[in-house]
Motif scaffolding. Structure first.
Motif, short mmCIF file in Angstrom:
data_model
loop_
_atom_site.label_atom_id
_atom_site.label_comp_id
_atom_site.label_asym_id
_atom_site.label_seq_id
_atom_site.Cartn_x
_atom_site.Cartn_y
_atom_site.Cartn_z
N VAL A 292 0.85 -1.19 0.00
CA VAL A 292 0.00 0.00 0.00
C VAL A 292 0.89 1.23 0.00
N TRP A 293 0.28 2.34 -0.38
CA TRP A 293 1.03 3.59 -0.53
C TRP A 293 0.67 4.57 0.56
N ASN A 294 1.68 5.31 1.00
CA ASN A 294 1.44 6.47 1.86
C ASN A 294 1.43 7.69 0.95
N LYS A 295 0.23 8.31 0.81
CA LYS A 295 0.07 9.42 -0.13
C LYS A 295 0.94 10.62 0.20
N ASN A 296 1.28 10.79 1.50
CA ASN A 296 2.04 11.97 1.91
C ASN A 296 3.53 11.84 1.59
N GLN A 297 4.02 10.59 1.59
CA GLN A 297 5.46 10.41 1.39
C GLN A 297 5.79 9.62 0.14
N PHE A 298 4.76 9.18 -0.60
CA PHE A 298 4.94 8.44 -1.83
C PHE A 298 5.86 7.23 -1.64
N LEU A 302 4.73 -2.43 3.45
CA LEU A 302 4.25 -3.80 3.54
C LEU A 302 3.78 -4.15 4.93
N THR A 303 3.89 -3.21 5.85
CA THR A 303 3.42 -3.44 7.21
C THR A 303 2.86 -2.15 7.79
N PRO A 304 1.73 -2.20 8.51
CA PRO A 304 1.16 -0.98 9.07
C PRO A 304 2.10 -0.26 10.03
N SER A 305 2.90 -1.01 10.76
CA SER A 305 3.77 -0.38 11.76
C SER A 305 4.82 0.51 11.14
#
Length: 470
Positions: A292-298, A302-305
């Motif tokens: 999944v992608w973090n939109k703020n840091q592009f 692979l892990t929520p933590s």
């Protein structure tokens, strides 16, 4: 390479190489187990000859320019474990593919294509599925109860699929014992957030997105029954009422975004008692079945933590002062309280948040001075206190020397090198002067000066006259 060696090829992996053209000649690779051509510039459709590659287990064609309908022959690849076709232009309904024959399928990723119609029921016969991502396709309709057959499903993303009936959807999915990640955002437009849902599952749910749905209602109490919830995203709705006191009972919650709603009341003390935000400890390890992608840091995660600890309350109607207890949340990386109705001073305790990388307090009614100790936040890279009623000198050392002028605008009583008001100028003075008293004091000064000069003039004249006529 001679034809015999081509036929015996088992693994073909050439991702991110700017390869062009169509997927031709695939039928000759009858022993192929892995085909990875993701991140290229391939065009055209998947040929019917894909059905001749019966040993195929991994099919990766993501991030290309491929289009057309998925061929019925894909159903012949009964050993398929992973199908990743995200970020292409595939279209039409998925009715040609008989997913019943793909009994070994564990991961199906169709993110960001143009598939239409309803989600085919045959997908729910793939009992080994652990990850299903259908987001950002123009599907429609309601979620089928048959999804309950996917007992191993850990990752489900149905964002922006034009789904309806959120109450039914939550009820169907809540019985899941395996789900850890659930994306439902950009659906159920203008419906009501379900409140009285009998939650019998979701025991392992760690990531929940119900964002940008324009849902009315309140933050529902059934969320308090999700013991492992670590990331909660409810932004972009029309939720009202206060933040519930039970929020601190979610002991693993480390990322909360409830921005862009119509929430009211003061920031509750319960929010300052969230265990994961009070410490540097990380959430329990669980891996996303799909990146999944973090939109703020592009960045891909692979892990929520791996996501930063975040508290975003922006664009609501919160009132009162920023609690001094905010200084307890020393694990925070990002704090956004902008565009509310908060008043009072910026508490000194906020300077204890030494891990902060982003702090946004703009668009409130904050007064007083900028705490000088904010200079000690050495990781702070984004800072905004614009459009408040702050006063005094802007610190110019440390990180403050790196922030743009726009971070401080809309505070006419602030002064410093980065704003129009320079400290020491009359305009920068924070002392207000009564204009009537100012006129009176100026008159007194003038009369005093006049009398002094008059007396001195008379004495001088007397001295001159005495010298000449004495």
């Amino acid at each position: 390479m001679n034809s015999s060696k081509v036929i015996s090829l088992e693994h073909l992996s050439l991702p991110n190489n700017r390869l062009e053209g169509a997927l031709d000649g695939i039928s000759k690779l009858t022993n192929l187990v892995t085909l990875d051509l993701g991140g290229n510039e391939l065009s055209g459709n998947i040929p019917e000859s894909i059905g001749d590659v019966k040993r195929l287990e991994e099919l990766h064609l993501e991030h290309n320019n491929m289009s057309g309908e998925l061929p019925a022959a894909l159903s012949n690849c009964t050993n398929l474990v992973t199908i990743d076709l995200q970020a292409n232009q595939f279209s039409v309904e998925l009715t040609k593919v008989n997913f019943v024959s793909l009994s070994n399928l564990k991961k199906l990723d169709l993110l960001s294509n143009n598939f239409t119609g309803t989600v085919p029921e045959s997908i729910y016969s793939c009992s080994k599925l652990t990850a299903l991502r259908l987001s950002y396709n123009p599907f429609h309709g309601q979620l089928s109860e048959e999804i309950g057959n996917l007992k191993s499903l850990s990752f489900l993303s149905l964002a922006n699929n034009s789904l309806t009936n959120i109450t039914r959807t939550i009820r169907i999915l809540s019985s899941s014992r395996s789900l850890t990640t659930l994306y439902l955002g950009f659906n159920f437009l203008h419906e009501t957030m379900p409140e009285d849902v009998n939650i019998d599952g979701f025991k392992n749910l760690q990531v929940l997105y119900i964002n940008h749905c324009s849902l009315s209602g309140k933050i529902p109490d059934w969320l308090s029954k999700l013991p492992n919830l670590g990331m909660l995203f409810l932004q972009g709705n029309k939720l009202t009422g206060p933040i519930p006191e039970w929020i601190s009972s979610l002991k693993f919650l480390f990322s909360l975004d409830i921005s862009n709603n119509s929430l009211t009341g003061e920031i509750p003390s319960a929010l300052m008692e969230m265990p994961m935000l009070e410490s540097d400890s990380t959430a329990p390890k669980v891996f996303f079945e799909l990146p999944v992608w973090n939109k703020n840091q592009f960045l891909q995660y692979l892990t929520p933590s791996a996501f930063p600890k975040e508290l975003n309350l922006a664009m609501n109607n919160f009132t009162g002062m920023i609690p001094e207890e905010i200084g307890q949340l020393q694990g925070l990386f990002s704090l956004n309280l902008s565009s509310n109705r908060l008043s009072g001073e910026i508490p000194e305790q906020i300077c204890n948040l030494t891990n902060l990388q982003m702090l946004d307090l703009s668009g409130n009614h904050l007064t007083g001075k900028i705490p000088a100790a904010l200079n000690n936040l050495h990781f702070l890279s984004r800072f905004n206190i614009s459009n408040n009623d702050l006063e005094g000198t802007i610190p110019n050392a440390g990180q403050f020397s790196t922030f743009p002028d726009s971070s401080f605008g809309g505070n006419p009583k602030l002064c410093g090198s980065m704003v129009a008001n320079h400290c020491g100028s009359a305009k920068a003075s924070s002392v207000s002067i009564d204009p009537i008293k100012q006129i009176g004091s100026e008159a007194i000064i003038f009369m005093t000066a006049f009398c002094v000069f008059f007396v001195v003039g008379v004495l001088y004249d007397q001295k001159v006259l005495a010298r000449h006529f004495g």
